[in-house]
Enzyme design. Sequence first.
Site, PDB file in Angstrom:
ATOM      1  N   HIS A  49       0.843  -1.210   0.000  1.00 55.81           N
ATOM      2  CA  HIS A  49       0.000   0.000   0.000  1.00 55.81           C
ATOM      3  C   HIS A  49       0.870   1.249   0.000  1.00 55.81           C
ATOM      4  CE1 HIS A  49      -4.148   1.627   1.389  1.00 55.81           C
ATOM      5  NE2 HIS A  49      -3.503   2.530   0.675  1.00 55.81           N
ATOM      6  N   HIS A  51       1.501   5.172  -2.110  1.00 53.97           N
ATOM      7  CA  HIS A  51       0.994   6.180  -3.048  1.00 53.97           C
ATOM      8  C   HIS A  51       2.185   6.940  -3.599  1.00 53.97           C
ATOM      9  CE1 HIS A  51      -3.267   5.790  -1.710  1.00 53.97           C
ATOM     10  NE2 HIS A  51      -2.702   5.451  -0.580  1.00 53.97           N
ATOM     11  N   ARG A  53       2.161   8.761  -6.298  1.00 52.82           N
ATOM     12  CA  ARG A  53       1.721  10.036  -6.933  1.00 52.82           C
ATOM     13  C   ARG A  53       2.123  10.156  -8.398  1.00 52.82           C
ATOM     14  NH1 ARG A  53      -1.623  10.407  -2.737  1.00 52.82           N
ATOM     15  NH2 ARG A  53      -0.708  11.121  -0.825  1.00 52.82           N
ATOM     16  N   ASN A  83      -5.181   6.036  -6.974  1.00 48.70           N
ATOM     17  CA  ASN A  83      -5.857   7.335  -6.762  1.00 48.70           C
ATOM     18  C   ASN A  83      -4.922   8.490  -7.106  1.00 48.70           C
ATOM     19  OD1 ASN A  83      -4.204   6.969  -4.505  1.00 48.70           O
ATOM     20  ND2 ASN A  83      -5.543   8.160  -3.176  1.00 48.70           N
ATOM     21  N   GLU A 141      -7.917   0.888  -3.956  1.00 52.97           N
ATOM     22  CA  GLU A 141      -8.367   2.212  -3.550  1.00 52.97           C
ATOM     23  C   GLU A 141      -9.872   2.338  -3.799  1.00 52.97           C
ATOM     24  OE1 GLU A 141      -5.732   2.544  -1.702  1.00 52.97           O
ATOM     25  OE2 GLU A 141      -5.958   4.696  -1.858  1.00 52.97           O
ATOM     26  N   HIS A 169     -11.355   0.458   1.363  1.00 52.06           N
ATOM     27  CA  HIS A 169     -11.162   1.396   2.477  1.00 52.06           C
ATOM     28  C   HIS A 169     -12.483   1.467   3.217  1.00 52.06           C
ATOM     29  CE1 HIS A 169      -7.711   2.299   0.156  1.00 52.06           C
ATOM     30  NE2 HIS A 169      -7.341   3.318   0.883  1.00 52.06           N
ATOM     31  N   HIS A 196      -5.756  -0.714   5.852  1.00 55.92           N
ATOM     32  CA  HIS A 196      -5.535   0.003   7.115  1.00 55.92           C
ATOM     33  C   HIS A 196      -6.695  -0.030   8.106  1.00 55.92           C
ATOM     34  CE1 HIS A 196      -7.358   2.972   4.515  1.00 55.92           C
ATOM     35  NE2 HIS A 196      -6.238   3.243   3.896  1.00 55.92           N
ATOM     36  N   ASP A 257       0.919   2.362   3.873  1.00 52.17           N
ATOM     37  CA  ASP A 257       0.031   3.403   3.344  1.00 52.17           C
ATOM     38  C   ASP A 257       0.827   4.694   3.133  1.00 52.17           C
ATOM     39  OD1 ASP A 257      -2.176   4.681   2.345  1.00 52.17           O
ATOM     40  OD2 ASP A 257      -3.151   4.982   4.281  1.00 52.17           O
ATOM     41  N   HIS A 261       2.471  14.097   1.354  1.00 58.10           N
ATOM     42  CA  HIS A 261       1.944  15.427   1.028  1.00 58.10           C
ATOM     43  C   HIS A 261       2.979  16.435   1.474  1.00 58.10           C
ATOM     44  CE1 HIS A 261      -2.113  13.851   0.321  1.00 58.10           C
ATOM     45  NE2 HIS A 261      -1.940  13.111   1.394  1.00 58.10           N
TER      46      HIS A 261
HETATM   47  O1  DOR Z   1      -4.592   9.148   4.672  1.00 61.13           O
HETATM   48  C1  DOR Z   1      -4.707   8.671   3.567  1.00 61.13           C
HETATM   49  N1  DOR Z   1      -4.125   9.193   2.482  1.00 61.13           N
HETATM   50  N2  DOR Z   1      -5.488   7.577   3.436  1.00 61.13           N
HETATM   51  C2  DOR Z   1      -5.782   7.067   2.225  1.00 61.13           C
HETATM   52  O2  DOR Z   1      -6.447   6.075   2.189  1.00 61.13           O
HETATM   53  C3  DOR Z   1      -5.325   7.748   0.989  1.00 61.13           C
HETATM   54  C4  DOR Z   1      -4.107   8.525   1.237  1.00 61.13           C
HETATM   55  C5  DOR Z   1      -3.665   9.480   0.134  1.00 61.13           C
HETATM   56  O3  DOR Z   1      -3.742   9.101  -1.042  1.00 61.13           O
HETATM   57  O4  DOR Z   1      -3.170  10.557   0.462  1.00 61.13           O
HETATM   58 ZN    ZN Z   2      -4.667   4.209   0.398  1.00 58.34          ZN
END
Ligand code: DOR
Ligand code: ZN
Length: 384
Positions: A49, A51, A53, A83, A141, A169, A196, A257, A261
């Site tokens: 899991h 991300h 980006r 996502n 996702e 989720h 999660h 996960d 950001h």
């Molecule tokens: O906190 C999260 N951020 N939970 C998720 O399931 C998605 C993820 C994201 O893509 O930032």
């Molecule tokens: Zn996720």
Amino acid sequence: MILCGDFFYRGRITDCCVKIENGIIVDVKKDMKGKRVKGVVMPAGIDVHVHFRDFRESYKETIESGSLSALYGGVCLVVDQPNTDPPILDAETYFRRMETAGKKTYVDYSLNLGLTEDNVDEIDEILRIVEEKHYVPAIGEVFLKGKMKVGYDVLKKARCKVEKLITVHAEENDDERSEVRAVEKCLRIGKFHFCHISTAEALTLIYNSNSTSEVTPHHLIFSNRDIKYKVNPPLRDGKVRVELVKRFWMADILASDHAPHTIEEKMDGAPGFPGVETLYPMFFYMVKKGYVKMRDLVEKFVENPAKIFGFKRYGEIDIGKYANFAVFDPKMEKPIKARDLHSKVNWTIYENLMAIFPRDVYIRGEKVLEDRELLIDRGFGNVL
Ligand code: DOR
Ligand code: ZN
């Protein structure tokens, strides 16, 4: 090539030798002549899991930076989430992303296919086209709330149309009861993999079903008093966290996960924490301290991910598997510092927590990290 040392082999550390041909382990024996590896040779991790980006969000993470971060954390294979912006909802976008990954990824890379109410009617057809070229670990996702929201009817439709693993989720909104409720409703529809899980009650429900569960380091380590930044599902209060820790043994998978950001976005309430690089090192440290059993760690971060997501040549150090190793020197403990990590975002919620980072990493028999020094270029990793 033959490597000898203290390998995690069939459930325990064993002094033995492994013979590797074309990246695959072809023999494991007590006595062979080979090169001695110092430290504890663990199977490299599989983080199902992350991300990474890229696309329009390259400023906060890319496949390149994310997979480098994975490598430094002893992870040999990741499952990236769809996502993205734009999201991975059709074969064309899927292929485009895999093409980038082929050029950029340091570790082996796989990608889930997204599901929404707009593509559910063709999901079997999209999957068929993609799987002519790639191995799809899961339809992933699948959110019960938020931007890429899917209703139970869509979930039911998808569950009927395809055999493939679907990762859910299970959050209708933020409170604990809603996680339990969502899990209950999904279990009535069929078999899923639940991302999660943050409460012991939901974990127990899943444990007693044919579905599978995943937990994250942040829900196990922190309560909502420790960290004020947002994440989905939210960090819980202290009592709920302790109950989750007590039932850690029930969880099938441990995954980060990894959701980077920027600091500015975090101030604006963007949910998620980076974590792909710190998971194995923190948990290996906890093994050394006696807080976690080594067997449990390997089961949840290597074996079960391979079994549940269908990665045939991954998941253990044994004949027929890729020679993917993370070599730890138990003496190398040190506090985590964001400045030492490789994600594009320069912060971590684990700052100053103790960890043991892998000294060396092998992927398919090739040494890719030696004494924390990178030996390969981007693009080394395979796309599945
Ligand atoms: O906190 C999260 N951020 N939970 C998720 O399931 C998605 C993820 C994201 O893509 O930032
Ligand atoms: Zn996720």
